[in-house]
Design an enzyme around this catalytic site. Structure first.
Site, PDB file in Angstrom:
ATOM      1  N   SER A 101      13.499  57.034 -70.677  1.00 59.80           N
ATOM      2  CA  SER A 101      12.971  58.197 -69.950  1.00 59.80           C
ATOM      3  C   SER A 101      14.068  58.860 -69.137  1.00 59.80           C
ATOM      4  O   SER A 101      15.058  58.213 -68.769  1.00 59.80           O
ATOM      5  CB  SER A 101      11.867  57.735 -68.994  1.00 59.80           C
ATOM      6  OG  SER A 101      11.488  58.777 -68.123  1.00 59.80           O
ATOM      7  N   TYR A 156       8.443  51.697 -62.541  1.00 59.24           N
ATOM      8  CA  TYR A 156       8.548  52.323 -63.872  1.00 59.24           C
ATOM      9  C   TYR A 156       9.983  52.744 -64.175  1.00 59.24           C
ATOM     10  O   TYR A 156      10.525  52.426 -65.250  1.00 59.24           O
ATOM     11  CB  TYR A 156       7.620  53.539 -63.918  1.00 59.24           C
ATOM     12  CG  TYR A 156       7.741  54.365 -65.173  1.00 59.24           C
ATOM     13  CD1 TYR A 156       7.079  54.001 -66.340  1.00 59.24           C
ATOM     14  CD2 TYR A 156       8.507  55.541 -65.195  1.00 59.24           C
ATOM     15  CE1 TYR A 156       7.180  54.773 -67.492  1.00 59.24           C
ATOM     16  CE2 TYR A 156       8.612  56.306 -66.344  1.00 59.24           C
ATOM     17  CZ  TYR A 156       7.948  55.916 -67.488  1.00 59.24           C
ATOM     18  OH  TYR A 156       8.061  56.677 -68.635  1.00 59.24           O
TER      19      TYR A 156
HETATM   20  P1  NAD Z   1       0.495  57.520 -73.827  1.00 60.55           P
HETATM   21  O1  NAD Z   1      -0.435  57.107 -72.777  1.00 60.55           O
HETATM   22  O2  NAD Z   1      -0.011  58.415 -74.886  1.00 60.55           O
HETATM   23  O3  NAD Z   1       1.115  56.249 -74.556  1.00 60.55           O
HETATM   24  C1  NAD Z   1       1.361  55.041 -73.911  1.00 60.55           C
HETATM   25  C2  NAD Z   1       0.726  53.943 -74.759  1.00 60.55           C
HETATM   26  O4  NAD Z   1       1.137  52.685 -74.252  1.00 60.55           O
HETATM   27  C3  NAD Z   1      -0.790  53.935 -74.713  1.00 60.55           C
HETATM   28  O5  NAD Z   1      -1.338  54.726 -75.736  1.00 60.55           O
HETATM   29  C4  NAD Z   1      -1.120  52.455 -74.910  1.00 60.55           C
HETATM   30  O6  NAD Z   1      -1.545  52.205 -76.230  1.00 60.55           O
HETATM   31  C5  NAD Z   1       0.191  51.741 -74.689  1.00 60.55           C
HETATM   32  N1  NAD Z   1       0.055  50.668 -73.713  1.00 60.55           N
HETATM   33  C6  NAD Z   1       0.087  50.745 -72.374  1.00 60.55           C
HETATM   34  N2  NAD Z   1      -0.101  49.525 -71.842  1.00 60.55           N
HETATM   35  C7  NAD Z   1      -0.248  48.663 -72.875  1.00 60.55           C
HETATM   36  C8  NAD Z   1      -0.471  47.268 -72.986  1.00 60.55           C
HETATM   37  N3  NAD Z   1      -0.580  46.475 -71.905  1.00 60.55           N
HETATM   38  N4  NAD Z   1      -0.600  46.736 -74.224  1.00 60.55           N
HETATM   39  C9  NAD Z   1      -0.518  47.496 -75.315  1.00 60.55           C
HETATM   40  N5  NAD Z   1      -0.295  48.823 -75.276  1.00 60.55           N
HETATM   41  C10 NAD Z   1      -0.168  49.389 -74.064  1.00 60.55           C
HETATM   42  O7  NAD Z   1       1.743  58.184 -73.087  1.00 60.55           O
HETATM   43  P2  NAD Z   1       3.201  58.628 -73.606  1.00 60.55           P
HETATM   44  O8  NAD Z   1       3.703  59.522 -72.558  1.00 60.55           O
HETATM   45  O9  NAD Z   1       3.175  59.084 -74.993  1.00 60.55           O
HETATM   46  O10 NAD Z   1       4.015  57.286 -73.490  1.00 60.55           O
HETATM   47  C11 NAD Z   1       4.799  56.745 -74.546  1.00 60.55           C
HETATM   48  C12 NAD Z   1       6.127  56.274 -74.008  1.00 60.55           C
HETATM   49  O11 NAD Z   1       6.871  57.413 -73.575  1.00 60.55           O
HETATM   50  C13 NAD Z   1       6.028  55.349 -72.795  1.00 60.55           C
HETATM   51  O12 NAD Z   1       6.967  54.292 -72.951  1.00 60.55           O
HETATM   52  C14 NAD Z   1       6.462  56.243 -71.652  1.00 60.55           C
HETATM   53  O13 NAD Z   1       7.044  55.499 -70.618  1.00 60.55           O
HETATM   54  C15 NAD Z   1       7.465  57.123 -72.339  1.00 60.55           C
HETATM   55  N6  NAD Z   1       7.793  58.364 -71.652  1.00 60.55           N
HETATM   56  C16 NAD Z   1       6.838  59.308 -71.457  1.00 60.55           C
HETATM   57  C17 NAD Z   1       7.186  60.475 -70.797  1.00 60.55           C
HETATM   58  C18 NAD Z   1       6.175  61.556 -70.546  1.00 60.55           C
HETATM   59  O14 NAD Z   1       6.483  62.501 -69.799  1.00 60.55           O
HETATM   60  N7  NAD Z   1       4.987  61.508 -71.118  1.00 60.55           N
HETATM   61  C19 NAD Z   1       8.477  60.677 -70.331  1.00 60.55           C
HETATM   62  C20 NAD Z   1       9.428  59.684 -70.546  1.00 60.55           C
HETATM   63  C21 NAD Z   1       9.063  58.537 -71.212  1.00 60.55           C
END
Ligand code: NAD
Ligand code: MG
Length: 311
Positions: free
Chosen positions: A203, A216
């Protein structure tokens, strides 16, 4: 004319593919999501506006023909966009999701199956060591092998101060974002051979930690370090390890306390492009790192963040 800053229409209707020349500023509106809350893990189908995971727009060109991929957290957001893109590029895909996300997971399975590829959904909690290892082996067994692993599942919950950050939250965040990645990757390595690729989701928070996301942001920094170290450890085996560092992307992680609620209407407006990113805008970076095109790239991080300065 619609004010782009108050546009809350669903975004998943666009059918302009990622290969068509477009102005990156106006490809998507600078959304102002209404203040909203869902309990973790949240559902894509209840996220307002509905994010664009590329179901109507991502166009594959055969870059992952015949590959077998596992994407954790592939039910929604970035993971769902990656799973759809991989399938359109010719891969069979297994996703993991939490049991509560069954409706989202079924929708992604439907979209992948529609493209003519195999889709498998594995429900479970990645903080459970047995589920971690089991997911890697089960994906390989059901897909007839494994070539690509995307560690993407993540937990992001704000806390105003270190004092407000409970032991339980610190441990859950590290268990989900870091420990599970170690365990799942260790199990997956027994299934991967030369040419296989691992892509981790870090991230912008690894470089510009938000004061309300200490736990985080620390895990995201650790993911970068893990990526660089493991890349060196297994390079000689012909397996590459890279990361993608997203900026502010509109996904269910945000309205499930990933941001302070009052900040949602301005989400992503602080980027150089002036808008939040949509999940499908991340997919090409994962496709590149997962495919043979990136054969000389390992231990690297690709930034997909709307122009936030990053090292
Ligand atoms: P999202 O909520 O769509 O996806 C996150 C997923 O993590 C969930 O769908 C869930 O299935 C899974 N998850 C969470 N806890 C879990 C557990 N205990 N066991 C199994 N699965 C679990 O959100 P997203 O933003 O698409 O996140 C995906 C990745 O992107 C994450 O690692 C997040 O940190 C990273 N990220 C997101 C952003 C943003 O702005 N959305 C920015 C930087 C990084
Ligand atoms: Mg989800």
């Amino acid at each position: 004319m619609t004010d782009p800053h108050s546009d809350t229409r669903d975004l998943d209707g666009t059918d302009t593919d990622q290969l068509t020349l477009q102005n990156p500023v106006t490809r998507y509106p600078a959304i102002s999501p209404p203040e909203q809350h869902q309990d973790e893990p949240g559902l894509e189908s209840r996220t307002i506006p509905r994010p664009d995971i590329g179901q109507h727009s991502y166009r594959g060109t055969g870059r992952l023909a015949g590959r077998r991929a596992l994407v954790t957290g592939g039910d929604s957001g970035i993971g769902a966009a990656v799973a759809i893109a991989f399938a359109r590029e010719g891969a069979d895909v297994a996703i993991t999701h939490l049991p509560a996300e069954d409706p989202d997971a079924r929708e992604i399975v439907r979209i992948i199956t529609e493209t003519g590829r195999t889709a498998i959904a594995l429900a479970g909690d990645l903080t459970d060591p047995q589920f971690c290892a089991g997911a890697a082996h089960e994906a390989a067994q059901l897909l007839g092998g494994l070539d690509i692993v995307v560690n993407n599942a993540g937990k992001q919950v704000v806390a105003d101060s270190l004092d407000a950050l409970t032991d339980e939250q610190i441990e859950q965040t590290f268990q989900t974002n870091i420990v599970a990645m170690f365990r799942l990757t260790r199990a997956a390595l027994t299934e991967l051979g030369p040419g296989a690729t691992i892509v981790n989701t870090t991230s912008i928070e690894a470089y510009m930690p938000s004061p309300v996301l200490l736990d985080y942001a620390s895990t995201k920094s650790a993911i970068n370090n893990f990526t660089k170290g493991l890349a060196q450890q297994i390079a000689a085996d012909g397996i590459r390890v890279n990361a993608v560092a997203p900026g502010p992307i509109w996904t269910p992680i945000q309205p499930t306390d990933g941001q302070p609620k009052e900040k949602l209407p301005h989400f992503g407006h602080n980027t150089a492009l002036g808008r939040a990113g949509q999940p499908t805008e991340l997919a090409p970076a994962y496709v590149f790192l997962a495919s043979a095109e990136s054969s000389y790239v390992t231990g690297a991080t690709i930034h997909v963040n709307g122009g936030m300065p990053s090292p």
